[in-house]
Design a protein around this motif. Structure first.
Motif, PDB file in Angstrom:
ATOM      1  N   MET A 236       0.841  -1.169   0.000  1.00 63.45           N
ATOM      2  CA  MET A 236       0.000   0.000   0.000  1.00 63.45           C
ATOM      3  C   MET A 236       0.891   1.238   0.000  1.00 63.45           C
ATOM      4  N   LEU A 237       0.609   2.128  -0.930  1.00 62.35           N
ATOM      5  CA  LEU A 237       1.382   3.354  -1.017  1.00 62.35           C
ATOM      6  C   LEU A 237       0.535   4.533  -0.581  1.00 62.35           C
ATOM      7  N   SER A 238       1.200   5.528  -0.053  1.00 59.68           N
ATOM      8  CA  SER A 238       0.542   6.746   0.375  1.00 59.68           C
ATOM      9  C   SER A 238       1.058   7.885  -0.494  1.00 59.68           C
ATOM     10  N   SER A 239       0.399   8.990  -0.435  1.00 56.40           N
ATOM     11  CA  SER A 239       0.817  10.140  -1.234  1.00 56.40           C
ATOM     12  C   SER A 239       2.070  10.763  -0.654  1.00 56.40           C
ATOM     13  N   ALA A 240       2.950  11.190  -1.525  1.00 59.75           N
ATOM     14  CA  ALA A 240       4.150  11.904  -1.086  1.00 59.75           C
ATOM     15  C   ALA A 240       3.781  13.315  -0.625  1.00 59.75           C
ATOM     16  N   ASN A 241       2.628  13.797  -1.080  1.00 62.33           N
ATOM     17  CA  ASN A 241       2.136  15.117  -0.710  1.00 62.33           C
ATOM     18  C   ASN A 241       1.427  15.024   0.646  1.00 62.33           C
ATOM     19  N   LYS A 242       1.927  15.754   1.637  1.00 61.06           N
ATOM     20  CA  LYS A 242       1.350  15.690   2.995  1.00 61.06           C
ATOM     21  C   LYS A 242      -0.121  16.084   3.014  1.00 61.06           C
ATOM     22  N   ASP A 243      -0.530  16.994   2.145  1.00 60.58           N
ATOM     23  CA  ASP A 243      -1.919  17.462   2.120  1.00 60.58           C
ATOM     24  C   ASP A 243      -2.896  16.364   1.702  1.00 60.58           C
ATOM     25  N   ASN A 244      -2.412  15.361   0.964  1.00 58.56           N
ATOM     26  CA  ASN A 244      -3.268  14.286   0.472  1.00 58.56           C
ATOM     27  C   ASN A 244      -3.325  13.073   1.402  1.00 58.56           C
ATOM     28  N   ARG A 245      -2.563  13.088   2.480  1.00 55.99           N
ATOM     29  CA  ARG A 245      -2.529  11.948   3.387  1.00 55.99           C
ATOM     30  C   ARG A 245      -3.644  12.037   4.408  1.00 55.99           C
ATOM     31  N   TYR A 246      -4.209  10.879   4.728  1.00 52.37           N
ATOM     32  CA  TYR A 246      -5.283  10.817   5.718  1.00 52.37           C
ATOM     33  C   TYR A 246      -4.738  11.060   7.118  1.00 52.37           C
ATOM     34  N   GLN A 247      -3.600  10.445   7.418  1.00 51.98           N
ATOM     35  CA  GLN A 247      -3.008  10.609   8.738  1.00 51.98           C
ATOM     36  C   GLN A 247      -1.495  10.431   8.630  1.00 51.98           C
ATOM     37  N   GLU A 248      -0.757  11.257   9.339  1.00 50.69           N
ATOM     38  CA  GLU A 248       0.699  11.164   9.351  1.00 50.69           C
ATOM     39  C   GLU A 248       1.154  10.019  10.256  1.00 50.69           C
ATOM     40  N   ILE A 249       2.405   9.629  10.099  1.00 53.35           N
ATOM     41  CA  ILE A 249       2.999   8.601  10.949  1.00 53.35           C
ATOM     42  C   ILE A 249       3.168   9.192  12.337  1.00 53.35           C
ATOM     43  N   SER A 250       2.681   8.481  13.311  1.00 52.21           N
ATOM     44  CA  SER A 250       2.789   8.946  14.689  1.00 52.21           C
ATOM     45  C   SER A 250       4.239   8.866  15.151  1.00 52.21           C
ATOM     46  N   SER A 251       4.680   9.896  15.853  1.00 52.96           N
ATOM     47  CA  SER A 251       6.053   9.902  16.385  1.00 52.96           C
ATOM     48  C   SER A 251       6.198   8.952  17.562  1.00 52.96           C
ATOM     49  N   ASP A 252       5.054   8.454  18.092  1.00 53.69           N
ATOM     50  CA  ASP A 252       5.084   7.530  19.230  1.00 53.69           C
ATOM     51  C   ASP A 252       5.390   6.094  18.823  1.00 53.69           C
ATOM     52  N   ILE A 253       5.318   5.777  17.525  1.00 57.37           N
ATOM     53  CA  ILE A 253       5.539   4.408  17.063  1.00 57.37           C
ATOM     54  C   ILE A 253       7.034   4.088  17.118  1.00 57.37           C
ATOM     55  N   ASP A 254       7.353   2.941  17.674  1.00 60.68           N
ATOM     56  CA  ASP A 254       8.744   2.479  17.740  1.00 60.68           C
ATOM     57  C   ASP A 254       9.266   2.268  16.319  1.00 60.68           C
ATOM     58  N   HIS A 255      10.396   2.856  16.009  1.00 61.02           N
ATOM     59  CA  HIS A 255      10.953   2.816  14.652  1.00 61.02           C
ATOM     60  C   HIS A 255      11.446   1.433  14.248  1.00 61.02           C
ATOM     61  N   ARG A 256      11.536   0.502  15.187  1.00 59.64           N
ATOM     62  CA  ARG A 256      11.998  -0.851  14.884  1.00 59.64           C
ATOM     63  C   ARG A 256      10.858  -1.780  14.485  1.00 59.64           C
ATOM     64  N   THR A 257       9.617  -1.336  14.607  1.00 64.94           N
ATOM     65  CA  THR A 257       8.471  -2.213  14.340  1.00 64.94           C
ATOM     66  C   THR A 257       8.163  -2.307  12.853  1.00 64.94           C
ATOM     67  N   ASN A 258       7.493  -3.399  12.495  1.00 62.21           N
ATOM     68  CA  ASN A 258       7.067  -3.574  11.098  1.00 62.21           C
ATOM     69  C   ASN A 258       6.090  -2.486  10.688  1.00 62.21           C
ATOM     70  N   GLY A 259       5.244  -2.051  11.611  1.00 65.84           N
ATOM     71  CA  GLY A 259       4.267  -1.000  11.312  1.00 65.84           C
ATOM     72  C   GLY A 259       4.939   0.290  10.891  1.00 65.84           C
ATOM     73  N   TYR A 260       5.961   0.681  11.618  1.00 62.69           N
ATOM     74  CA  TYR A 260       6.681   1.906  11.283  1.00 62.69           C
ATOM     75  C   TYR A 260       7.405   1.756   9.942  1.00 62.69           C
ATOM     76  N   ILE A 261       8.057   0.607   9.759  1.00 65.45           N
ATOM     77  CA  ILE A 261       8.782   0.371   8.508  1.00 65.45           C
ATOM     78  C   ILE A 261       7.819   0.398   7.319  1.00 65.45           C
ATOM     79  N   SER A 262       6.657  -0.237   7.474  1.00 65.79           N
ATOM     80  CA  SER A 262       5.651  -0.231   6.401  1.00 65.79           C
ATOM     81  C   SER A 262       5.151   1.167   6.107  1.00 65.79           C
TER      82      SER A 262
END
Length: 177
Positions: A1-27
């Motif tokens: 699944m790809l998201s828009s490179a344009n921040k204005d078109n994204r539904y939600q940004e990546i949360s800064s609380d997510i651990d950067h080592r997790t698969n969720g963050y990497i995805s």
């Protein structure tokens, strides 16, 4: 699944609380890369997981010289349809567009496959261009490109034809989900 490179078109940004080592963050971070880079990443992962492939089948969106170059680095060949844009191919020392190359292929007595030419791209990648009849507009041609120049014209058309059944499968799968 790809998201828009344009921040204005994204539904939600990546949360800064997510651990950067997790698969969720990497995805989530991978979802922001370009489509062509994501496609190469998928090919590399498939090959690394043991999937064997002779060819990557592509539609006109992905059949570009930079993409061909990256696919060839993985050790497999590519077959795809080419758009009639401004790209040039070198034949007998001169640069030609696809319609100009068509003039070098004999159309007499041809059924659906008019013929082919081995040419090089701007970056000197040798490719075989197969000129085929467009069933929807008889006055126009379609162009298939293969980085495996040893294949026959009919074999390139046959292999590319497999793409259609893959597209139908994906469409049916998406509609059922």
């Amino acid at each position: 699944m790809l998201s828009s490179a344009n921040k204005d078109n994204r539904y939600q940004e990546i949360s800064s609380d997510i651990d950067h080592r997790t698969n969720g963050y990497i995805s989530r971070t991978e979802s922001l890369i370009k489509k062509t880079a994501a496609a190469i990443l998928l090919i590399q992962r498939a090959l690394a997981s043991g999937i064997k492939a002779d060819y990557v089948l592509m539609d006109t969106w992905f059949t570009t010289e930079p993409m061909l170059k990256e696919i060839l680095k993985t050790g497999i060949d590519a077959i795809g349809m080419v758009k009639q844009l401004k790209q040039r191919y070198f034949f007998r020392g001169k640069a030609y567009t696809l319609p100009e190359l068509r003039k070098f292929v004999s159309h007499e007595y041809a059924a659906n496959i008019f013929g082919s030419l081995v040419v090089t791209t701007k970056e000197r990648i040798p490719v075989k261009i197969v000129v085929i009849r467009n069933r929807n507009w008889k006055s126009e041609c379609l162009y298939l490109l293969s980085t495996d120049c040893s294949l026959s014209d009919a074999e390139i058309v046959r292999i590319y034809g497999n793409r259609w059944s893959i597209d139908v499968f994906f469409k049916a799968s998406k509609s059922l989900m």
